[in-house]
Design a protein around this motif. Structure first.
Motif, PDB file in Angstrom:
ATOM      1  N   TRP A   1       0.830  -1.208   0.000  1.00 24.70           N
ATOM      2  CA  TRP A   1       0.000   0.000   0.000  1.00 24.70           C
ATOM      3  C   TRP A   1       0.865   1.258   0.000  1.00 24.70           C
ATOM      4  O   TRP A   1       0.517   2.261  -0.622  1.00 24.70           O
ATOM      5  CB  TRP A   1      -0.933  -0.013   1.205  1.00 24.70           C
ATOM      6  CG  TRP A   1      -2.184  -0.826   0.981  1.00 24.70           C
ATOM      7  CD1 TRP A   1      -2.698  -1.230  -0.226  1.00 24.70           C
ATOM      8  CD2 TRP A   1      -3.074  -1.322   1.980  1.00 24.70           C
ATOM      9  NE1 TRP A   1      -3.849  -1.953  -0.033  1.00 24.70           N
ATOM     10  CE2 TRP A   1      -4.120  -2.020   1.316  1.00 24.70           C
ATOM     11  CE3 TRP A   1      -3.098  -1.241   3.373  1.00 24.70           C
ATOM     12  CZ2 TRP A   1      -5.162  -2.631   1.993  1.00 24.70           C
ATOM     13  CZ3 TRP A   1      -4.147  -1.857   4.060  1.00 24.70           C
ATOM     14  CH2 TRP A   1      -5.166  -2.538   3.369  1.00 24.70           C
ATOM     15  N   THR A   2       2.009   1.207   0.676  1.00 26.47           N
ATOM     16  CA  THR A   2       2.935   2.337   0.628  1.00 26.47           C
ATOM     17  C   THR A   2       3.452   2.530  -0.794  1.00 26.47           C
ATOM     18  O   THR A   2       3.524   3.657  -1.293  1.00 26.47           O
ATOM     19  CB  THR A   2       4.118   2.121   1.587  1.00 26.47           C
ATOM     20  OG1 THR A   2       3.617   1.983   2.928  1.00 26.47           O
ATOM     21  CG2 THR A   2       5.093   3.299   1.539  1.00 26.47           C
ATOM     22  N   ASP A   3       3.807   1.431  -1.451  1.00 23.27           N
ATOM     23  CA  ASP A   3       4.244   1.498  -2.853  1.00 23.27           C
ATOM     24  C   ASP A   3       3.188   2.173  -3.726  1.00 23.27           C
ATOM     25  O   ASP A   3       3.513   2.926  -4.648  1.00 23.27           O
ATOM     26  CB  ASP A   3       4.499   0.095  -3.419  1.00 23.27           C
ATOM     27  CG  ASP A   3       5.665  -0.621  -2.740  1.00 23.27           C
ATOM     28  OD1 ASP A   3       6.487   0.061  -2.102  1.00 23.27           O
ATOM     29  OD2 ASP A   3       5.737  -1.865  -2.865  1.00 23.27           O
ATOM     30  N   GLN A   4       1.929   1.891  -3.411  1.00 21.85           N
ATOM     31  CA  GLN A   4       0.812   2.412  -4.206  1.00 21.85           C
ATOM     32  C   GLN A   4       0.342   3.796  -3.741  1.00 21.85           C
ATOM     33  O   GLN A   4      -0.638   4.320  -4.266  1.00 21.85           O
ATOM     34  CB  GLN A   4      -0.361   1.425  -4.149  1.00 21.85           C
ATOM     35  CG  GLN A   4      -0.056   0.068  -4.756  1.00 21.85           C
ATOM     36  CD  GLN A   4      -1.209  -0.907  -4.590  1.00 21.85           C
ATOM     37  OE1 GLN A   4      -1.983  -0.836  -3.629  1.00 21.85           O
ATOM     38  NE2 GLN A   4      -1.347  -1.816  -5.534  1.00 21.85           N
ATOM     39  N   GLU A   5       1.037   4.345  -2.758  1.00 25.90           N
ATOM     40  CA  GLU A   5       0.710   5.657  -2.185  1.00 25.90           C
ATOM     41  C   GLU A   5      -0.663   5.676  -1.517  1.00 25.90           C
ATOM     42  O   GLU A   5      -1.309   6.720  -1.435  1.00 25.90           O
ATOM     43  CB  GLU A   5       0.818   6.768  -3.235  1.00 25.90           C
ATOM     44  CG  GLU A   5       2.228   6.901  -3.811  1.00 25.90           C
ATOM     45  CD  GLU A   5       2.374   8.063  -4.770  1.00 25.90           C
ATOM     46  OE1 GLU A   5       1.401   8.814  -4.962  1.00 25.90           O
ATOM     47  OE2 GLU A   5       3.476   8.219  -5.324  1.00 25.90           O
ATOM     48  N   ARG A   6      -1.064   4.535  -0.992  1.00 24.64           N
ATOM     49  CA  ARG A   6      -2.293   4.445  -0.201  1.00 24.64           C
ATOM     50  C   ARG A   6      -1.865   4.572   1.272  1.00 24.64           C
ATOM     51  O   ARG A   6      -1.957   3.642   2.060  1.00 24.64           O
ATOM     52  CB  ARG A   6      -3.003   3.129  -0.477  1.00 24.64           C
ATOM     53  CG  ARG A   6      -3.485   2.996  -1.911  1.00 24.64           C
ATOM     54  CD  ARG A   6      -3.903   1.579  -2.288  1.00 24.64           C
ATOM     55  NE  ARG A   6      -5.006   1.095  -1.477  1.00 24.64           N
ATOM     56  CZ  ARG A   6      -5.561  -0.119  -1.648  1.00 24.64           C
ATOM     57  NH1 ARG A   6      -5.111  -0.929  -2.599  1.00 24.64           N
ATOM     58  NH2 ARG A   6      -6.549  -0.515  -0.866  1.00 24.64           N
ATOM     59  N   PHE A   7      -1.375   5.750   1.593  1.00 23.54           N
ATOM     60  CA  PHE A   7      -0.646   5.933   2.842  1.00 23.54           C
ATOM     61  C   PHE A   7      -1.503   5.756   4.091  1.00 23.54           C
ATOM     62  O   PHE A   7      -1.030   5.196   5.086  1.00 23.54           O
ATOM     63  CB  PHE A   7       0.027   7.305   2.854  1.00 23.54           C
ATOM     64  CG  PHE A   7       1.083   7.478   1.803  1.00 23.54           C
ATOM     65  CD1 PHE A   7       2.128   6.576   1.692  1.00 23.54           C
ATOM     66  CD2 PHE A   7       1.029   8.542   0.904  1.00 23.54           C
ATOM     67  CE1 PHE A   7       3.107   6.727   0.723  1.00 23.54           C
ATOM     68  CE2 PHE A   7       2.003   8.702  -0.065  1.00 23.54           C
ATOM     69  CZ  PHE A   7       3.042   7.790  -0.157  1.00 23.54           C
ATOM     70  N   ARG A   8      -2.718   6.238   4.066  1.00 25.35           N
ATOM     71  CA  ARG A   8      -3.549   6.123   5.266  1.00 25.35           C
ATOM     72  C   ARG A   8      -3.801   4.665   5.605  1.00 25.35           C
ATOM     73  O   ARG A   8      -3.673   4.246   6.775  1.00 25.35           O
ATOM     74  CB  ARG A   8      -4.878   6.859   5.054  1.00 25.35           C
ATOM     75  CG  ARG A   8      -5.790   6.808   6.282  1.00 25.35           C
ATOM     76  CD  ARG A   8      -7.038   7.637   6.076  1.00 25.35           C
ATOM     77  NE  ARG A   8      -6.729   9.053   5.886  1.00 25.35           N
ATOM     78  CZ  ARG A   8      -7.651   9.993   5.695  1.00 25.35           C
ATOM     79  NH1 ARG A   8      -8.939   9.666   5.663  1.00 25.35           N
ATOM     80  NH2 ARG A   8      -7.298  11.255   5.535  1.00 25.35           N
ATOM     81  N   GLU A   9      -4.142   3.876   4.597  1.00 24.76           N
ATOM     82  CA  GLU A   9      -4.388   2.450   4.821  1.00 24.76           C
ATOM     83  C   GLU A   9      -3.107   1.740   5.236  1.00 24.76           C
ATOM     84  O   GLU A   9      -3.109   0.876   6.117  1.00 24.76           O
ATOM     85  CB  GLU A   9      -4.948   1.821   3.544  1.00 24.76           C
ATOM     86  CG  GLU A   9      -6.305   2.354   3.123  1.00 24.76           C
ATOM     87  CD  GLU A   9      -6.572   2.088   1.657  1.00 24.76           C
ATOM     88  OE1 GLU A   9      -5.988   2.789   0.805  1.00 24.76           O
ATOM     89  OE2 GLU A   9      -7.356   1.186   1.374  1.00 24.76           O
ATOM     90  N   ALA A  10      -1.993   2.108   4.587  1.00 25.70           N
ATOM     91  CA  ALA A  10      -0.707   1.481   4.895  1.00 25.70           C
ATOM     92  C   ALA A  10      -0.307   1.737   6.336  1.00 25.70           C
ATOM     93  O   ALA A  10       0.108   0.813   7.060  1.00 25.70           O
ATOM     94  CB  ALA A  10       0.365   2.015   3.948  1.00 25.70           C
ATOM     95  N   GLU A  11      -0.431   2.978   6.766  1.00 27.42           N
ATOM     96  CA  GLU A  11      -0.034   3.325   8.122  1.00 27.42           C
ATOM     97  C   GLU A  11      -0.864   2.568   9.150  1.00 27.42           C
ATOM     98  O   GLU A  11      -0.330   2.049  10.144  1.00 27.42           O
ATOM     99  CB  GLU A  11      -0.165   4.827   8.343  1.00 27.42           C
ATOM    100  CG  GLU A  11       0.322   5.284   9.699  1.00 27.42           C
ATOM    101  CD  GLU A  11       0.268   6.794   9.878  1.00 27.42           C
ATOM    102  OE1 GLU A  11       0.372   7.243  11.044  1.00 27.42           O
ATOM    103  OE2 GLU A  11       0.125   7.530   8.878  1.00 27.42           O
TER     104      GLU A  11
ATOM    105  N   LEU B   1      10.132  -0.718  10.659  1.00 25.40           N
ATOM    106  CA  LEU B   1      10.885  -0.219   9.510  1.00 25.40           C
ATOM    107  C   LEU B   1       9.938   0.162   8.376  1.00 25.40           C
ATOM    108  O   LEU B   1      10.081   1.219   7.746  1.00 25.40           O
ATOM    109  CB  LEU B   1      11.881  -1.272   9.036  1.00 25.40           C
ATOM    110  CG  LEU B   1      12.742  -0.877   7.828  1.00 25.40           C
ATOM    111  CD1 LEU B   1      13.650   0.302   8.172  1.00 25.40           C
ATOM    112  CD2 LEU B   1      13.572  -2.075   7.355  1.00 25.40           C
ATOM    113  N   ALA B   2       8.959  -0.694   8.124  1.00 26.03           N
ATOM    114  CA  ALA B   2       7.982  -0.407   7.072  1.00 26.03           C
ATOM    115  C   ALA B   2       7.166   0.836   7.413  1.00 26.03           C
ATOM    116  O   ALA B   2       6.831   1.636   6.528  1.00 26.03           O
ATOM    117  CB  ALA B   2       7.062  -1.607   6.867  1.00 26.03           C
ATOM    118  N   LEU B   3       6.843   1.018   8.693  1.00 26.39           N
ATOM    119  CA  LEU B   3       6.109   2.209   9.119  1.00 26.39           C
ATOM    120  C   LEU B   3       6.954   3.461   8.914  1.00 26.39           C
ATOM    121  O   LEU B   3       6.454   4.495   8.435  1.00 26.39           O
ATOM    122  CB  LEU B   3       5.720   2.084  10.591  1.00 26.39           C
ATOM    123  CG  LEU B   3       5.035   3.298  11.222  1.00 26.39           C
ATOM    124  CD1 LEU B   3       3.742   3.634  10.493  1.00 26.39           C
ATOM    125  CD2 LEU B   3       4.783   3.054  12.711  1.00 26.39           C
TER     126      LEU B   3
END
Length: 244
Positions: free
Chosen positions: A118-128, A152-154
Protein backbone atom coordinates in the motif's frame (compact mmCIF):
# COMPACT_ATOMS: atom_id res chain seq x y z
CA UNK A 1 -2.35 -42.81 12.58
CA UNK A 2 1.40 -43.44 12.26
CA UNK A 3 1.13 -43.60 8.46
CA UNK A 4 -0.77 -40.29 8.39
CA UNK A 5 1.83 -38.73 10.66
CA UNK A 6 4.63 -39.97 8.39
CA UNK A 7 2.90 -38.55 5.29
CA UNK A 8 2.45 -35.22 7.05
CA UNK A 9 6.11 -35.17 8.05
CA UNK A 10 7.21 -35.87 4.48
CA UNK A 11 4.91 -33.14 3.16
CA UNK A 12 6.15 -30.57 5.67
CA UNK A 13 9.78 -31.40 4.90
CA UNK A 14 9.19 -31.10 1.15
CA UNK A 15 7.48 -27.74 1.47
CA UNK A 16 10.16 -26.32 3.73
CA UNK A 17 12.77 -27.41 1.21
CA UNK A 18 10.82 -25.65 -1.53
CA UNK A 19 10.67 -22.42 0.48
CA UNK A 20 14.31 -22.59 1.50
CA UNK A 21 15.46 -23.41 -2.03
CA UNK A 22 13.37 -20.54 -3.45
CA UNK A 23 14.71 -17.95 -1.02
CA UNK A 24 18.31 -19.11 -1.44
CA UNK A 25 18.09 -18.98 -5.24
CA UNK A 26 16.67 -15.48 -5.18
CA UNK A 27 19.29 -14.38 -2.65
CA UNK A 28 22.09 -15.72 -4.84
CA UNK A 29 20.58 -13.94 -7.83
CA UNK A 30 21.04 -10.65 -5.97
CA UNK A 31 24.65 -11.38 -5.10
CA UNK A 32 26.02 -13.58 -7.91
CA UNK A 33 25.31 -12.14 -11.39
CA UNK A 34 25.83 -15.47 -13.14
CA UNK A 35 22.99 -17.09 -11.20
CA UNK A 36 19.65 -16.27 -12.82
CA UNK A 37 16.85 -18.42 -11.39
CA UNK A 38 13.45 -18.34 -13.04
CA UNK A 39 11.17 -16.29 -10.81
CA UNK A 40 8.21 -17.53 -12.81
CA UNK A 41 9.09 -21.15 -12.07
CA UNK A 42 9.58 -20.41 -8.37
CA UNK A 43 6.29 -18.52 -8.28
CA UNK A 44 4.46 -21.46 -9.85
CA UNK A 45 6.08 -23.82 -7.38
CA UNK A 46 5.07 -21.72 -4.37
CA UNK A 47 1.54 -21.24 -5.73
CA UNK A 48 1.09 -24.98 -6.17
CA UNK A 49 2.61 -25.77 -2.78
CA UNK A 50 0.31 -23.30 -1.07
CA UNK A 51 -2.78 -24.74 -2.77
CA UNK A 52 -1.85 -28.33 -1.95
CA UNK A 53 -1.12 -27.47 1.66
CA UNK A 54 -4.39 -25.60 2.02
CA UNK A 55 -6.30 -28.58 0.64
CA UNK A 56 -4.59 -30.81 3.20
CA UNK A 57 -5.46 -28.46 6.05
CA UNK A 58 -1.88 -27.27 6.58
CA UNK A 59 -2.90 -23.63 6.72
CA UNK A 60 0.17 -22.33 8.53
CA UNK A 61 2.56 -23.69 5.92
CA UNK A 62 0.24 -22.62 3.13
CA UNK A 63 0.33 -19.09 4.55
CA UNK A 64 4.15 -19.17 4.63
CA UNK A 65 4.27 -20.13 0.95
CA UNK A 66 1.73 -17.46 0.00
CA UNK A 67 3.70 -14.82 1.88
CA UNK A 68 6.96 -15.71 0.15
CA UNK A 69 5.18 -15.70 -3.21
CA UNK A 70 3.82 -12.23 -2.41
CA UNK A 71 7.31 -10.81 -1.76
CA UNK A 72 8.56 -12.25 -5.05
CA UNK A 73 5.64 -10.66 -6.90
CA UNK A 74 6.26 -7.32 -5.17
CA UNK A 75 9.96 -7.43 -6.13
CA UNK A 76 8.86 -7.94 -9.74
CA UNK A 77 6.63 -4.85 -9.61
CA UNK A 78 3.35 -6.79 -9.65
CA UNK A 79 1.73 -4.87 -6.82
CA UNK A 80 -1.85 -6.03 -7.26
CA UNK A 81 -0.89 -9.69 -7.50
CA UNK A 82 1.39 -9.25 -4.49
CA UNK A 83 -1.43 -7.66 -2.53
CA UNK A 84 -3.75 -10.57 -3.36
CA UNK A 85 -1.09 -13.07 -2.24
CA UNK A 86 -0.52 -11.23 1.04
CA UNK A 87 -4.27 -11.10 1.67
CA UNK A 88 -4.49 -14.84 1.00
CA UNK A 89 -1.60 -15.44 3.40
CA UNK A 90 -3.46 -13.47 6.05
CA UNK A 91 -6.66 -15.47 5.51
CA UNK A 92 -4.77 -18.77 5.70
CA UNK A 93 -3.02 -17.64 8.88
CA UNK A 94 -6.40 -16.82 10.41
CA UNK A 95 -7.65 -20.34 9.58
CA UNK A 96 -4.53 -21.80 11.19
CA UNK A 97 -5.03 -19.73 14.32
CA UNK A 98 -8.65 -20.85 14.62
CA UNK A 99 -7.78 -24.49 14.07
CA UNK A 100 -4.62 -24.82 16.16
CA UNK A 101 -4.48 -21.76 18.38
CA UNK A 102 -1.00 -20.80 17.16
CA UNK A 103 0.39 -17.33 17.85
CA UNK A 104 -0.58 -15.94 14.44
CA UNK A 105 2.85 -14.65 13.37
CA UNK A 106 2.17 -15.40 9.71
CA UNK A 107 -0.92 -13.22 9.84
CA UNK A 108 1.13 -10.37 11.28
CA UNK A 109 3.76 -10.84 8.58
CA UNK A 110 1.04 -10.67 5.94
CA UNK A 111 -0.22 -7.39 7.42
CA UNK A 112 3.30 -5.97 7.17
CA UNK A 113 3.47 -7.02 3.53
CA UNK A 114 0.11 -5.44 2.79
CA UNK A 115 1.29 -2.20 4.41
CA UNK A 116 4.45 -2.20 2.30
CA UNK A 117 2.52 -2.69 -0.95
CA UNK A 118 0.00 0.00 0.00
CA UNK A 119 2.93 2.34 0.63
CA UNK A 120 4.24 1.50 -2.85
CA UNK A 121 0.81 2.41 -4.21
CA UNK A 122 0.71 5.66 -2.18
CA UNK A 123 -2.29 4.44 -0.20
CA UNK A 124 -0.65 5.93 2.84
CA UNK A 125 -3.55 6.12 5.27
CA UNK A 126 -4.39 2.45 4.82
CA UNK A 127 -0.71 1.48 4.89
CA UNK A 128 -0.03 3.32 8.12
CA UNK A 129 -3.04 1.74 9.84
CA UNK A 130 -1.99 -1.74 8.71
CA UNK A 131 1.61 -1.28 9.83
CA UNK A 132 0.77 0.21 13.22
CA UNK A 133 -1.62 -2.66 13.83
CA UNK A 134 0.99 -5.19 12.69
CA UNK A 135 3.61 -3.78 15.04
CA UNK A 136 1.20 -3.92 17.98
CA UNK A 137 0.25 -7.49 17.09
CA UNK A 138 3.92 -8.49 16.79
CA UNK A 139 4.54 -7.10 20.27
CA UNK A 140 1.61 -9.14 21.59
CA UNK A 141 3.04 -12.39 20.19
CA UNK A 142 6.52 -11.30 21.38
CA UNK A 143 8.16 -11.57 17.98
CA UNK A 144 10.84 -8.88 18.06
CA UNK A 145 12.04 -9.54 14.52
CA UNK A 146 8.54 -9.13 13.14
CA UNK A 147 8.01 -6.01 15.25
CA UNK A 148 11.21 -4.53 13.78
CA UNK A 149 10.04 -5.29 10.25
CA UNK A 150 6.75 -3.55 10.93
CA UNK A 151 8.53 -0.55 12.48
CA UNK A 152 10.88 -0.22 9.51
CA UNK A 153 7.98 -0.41 7.07
CA UNK A 154 6.11 2.21 9.12
CA UNK A 155 9.13 4.54 9.06
CA UNK A 156 9.29 4.14 5.29
CA UNK A 157 5.57 4.92 5.01
CA UNK A 158 5.99 8.07 7.08
CA UNK A 159 9.02 9.15 5.05
CA UNK A 160 7.15 8.94 1.74
CA UNK A 161 4.41 11.10 3.24
CA UNK A 162 7.09 13.75 3.89
CA UNK A 163 6.60 13.26 7.63
CA UNK A 164 10.35 13.30 8.13
CA UNK A 165 10.39 14.03 11.87
CA UNK A 166 8.20 11.01 12.61
CA UNK A 167 10.12 8.79 10.19
CA UNK A 168 13.40 9.80 11.85
CA UNK A 169 12.02 8.94 15.29
CA UNK A 170 10.97 5.47 14.14
CA UNK A 171 14.27 4.79 12.35
CA UNK A 172 16.33 6.13 15.26
CA UNK A 173 14.53 3.76 17.63
CA UNK A 174 15.48 0.83 15.42
CA UNK A 175 19.19 1.69 15.36
CA UNK A 176 19.37 2.53 19.06
CA UNK A 177 19.97 -1.09 20.05
CA UNK A 178 21.35 -4.23 18.33
CA UNK A 179 19.12 -5.47 15.55
CA UNK A 180 19.13 -8.00 12.73
CA UNK A 181 21.86 -6.97 10.30
CA UNK A 182 19.67 -6.18 7.29
CA UNK A 183 17.08 -4.36 9.38
CA UNK A 184 19.81 -2.22 10.95
CA UNK A 185 21.31 -1.29 7.57
CA UNK A 186 17.95 -0.34 6.12
CA UNK A 187 17.05 1.62 9.25
CA UNK A 188 20.33 3.58 9.12
CA UNK A 189 19.78 4.27 5.41
CA UNK A 190 16.26 5.52 6.01
CA UNK A 191 17.43 7.63 8.93
CA UNK A 192 20.05 9.21 6.64
CA UNK A 193 17.36 10.14 4.13
CA UNK A 194 15.11 11.56 6.83
CA UNK A 195 17.92 13.63 8.37
CA UNK A 196 18.85 14.91 4.91
CA UNK A 197 15.25 15.94 4.28
CA UNK A 198 15.28 17.73 7.65
CA UNK A 199 18.40 19.63 6.57
CA UNK A 200 20.67 18.03 9.18
CA UNK A 201 23.54 17.18 6.82
CA UNK A 202 26.01 16.14 9.52
CA UNK A 203 23.58 13.65 11.06
CA UNK A 204 22.63 12.43 7.58
CA UNK A 205 26.28 11.78 6.68
CA UNK A 206 26.80 9.90 9.93
CA UNK A 207 23.76 7.71 9.35
CA UNK A 208 24.63 7.04 5.70
CA UNK A 209 28.16 6.11 6.76
CA UNK A 210 26.79 3.64 9.29
CA UNK A 211 24.56 2.11 6.63
CA UNK A 212 27.33 1.65 4.06
CA UNK A 213 29.81 0.29 6.61
CA UNK A 214 27.33 -2.24 7.96
CA UNK A 215 26.25 -3.29 4.46
CA UNK A 216 29.80 -4.15 3.40
CA UNK A 217 30.00 -7.80 2.40
CA UNK A 218 26.23 -8.34 2.66
CA UNK A 219 23.46 -8.81 0.12
CA UNK A 220 23.70 -6.66 -2.99
CA UNK A 221 20.13 -5.41 -2.46
CA UNK A 222 20.95 -4.18 1.05
CA UNK A 223 24.23 -2.64 -0.08
CA UNK A 224 22.40 -0.79 -2.86
CA UNK A 225 19.95 0.63 -0.31
CA UNK A 226 22.85 1.93 1.77
CA UNK A 227 24.66 3.38 -1.26
CA UNK A 228 21.53 5.18 -2.45
CA UNK A 229 21.18 6.85 0.94
CA UNK A 230 24.79 8.01 0.77
CA UNK A 231 24.24 9.32 -2.76
CA UNK A 232 21.23 11.36 -1.59
CA UNK A 233 23.31 12.96 1.17
CA UNK A 234 26.36 13.58 -1.04
CA UNK A 235 24.16 15.31 -3.60
CA UNK A 236 22.98 17.72 -0.91
CA UNK A 237 26.62 18.36 0.02
CA UNK A 238 27.34 19.05 -3.63
CA UNK A 239 29.89 16.27 -4.15
CA UNK A 240 28.83 14.91 -7.55
CA UNK A 241 31.94 12.73 -7.81
CA UNK A 242 30.92 10.86 -4.65
CA UNK A 243 27.36 10.61 -5.93
CA UNK A 244 28.62 8.77 -9.00
Amino acid sequence: ASAASLKRSILVTAVMRICFSSSMRLTRARTVPSVTPSCSAISRLLTRASRVLEARGEHRLAAACAEQLAWILRDRGQSEHALSAFERAGALAAHSREATGDEGAHGVAAAVGIGVVWTDQERFREAEASLRGARAAADVVRDSGLSDRAALALARCLYWQSRYDEAAVEAAALVASPRDGDIAVEAWALLARARAAQGDIRAALTAAGEATNRADGGLARIAATACRSMAVVQRLVGDEEQVR
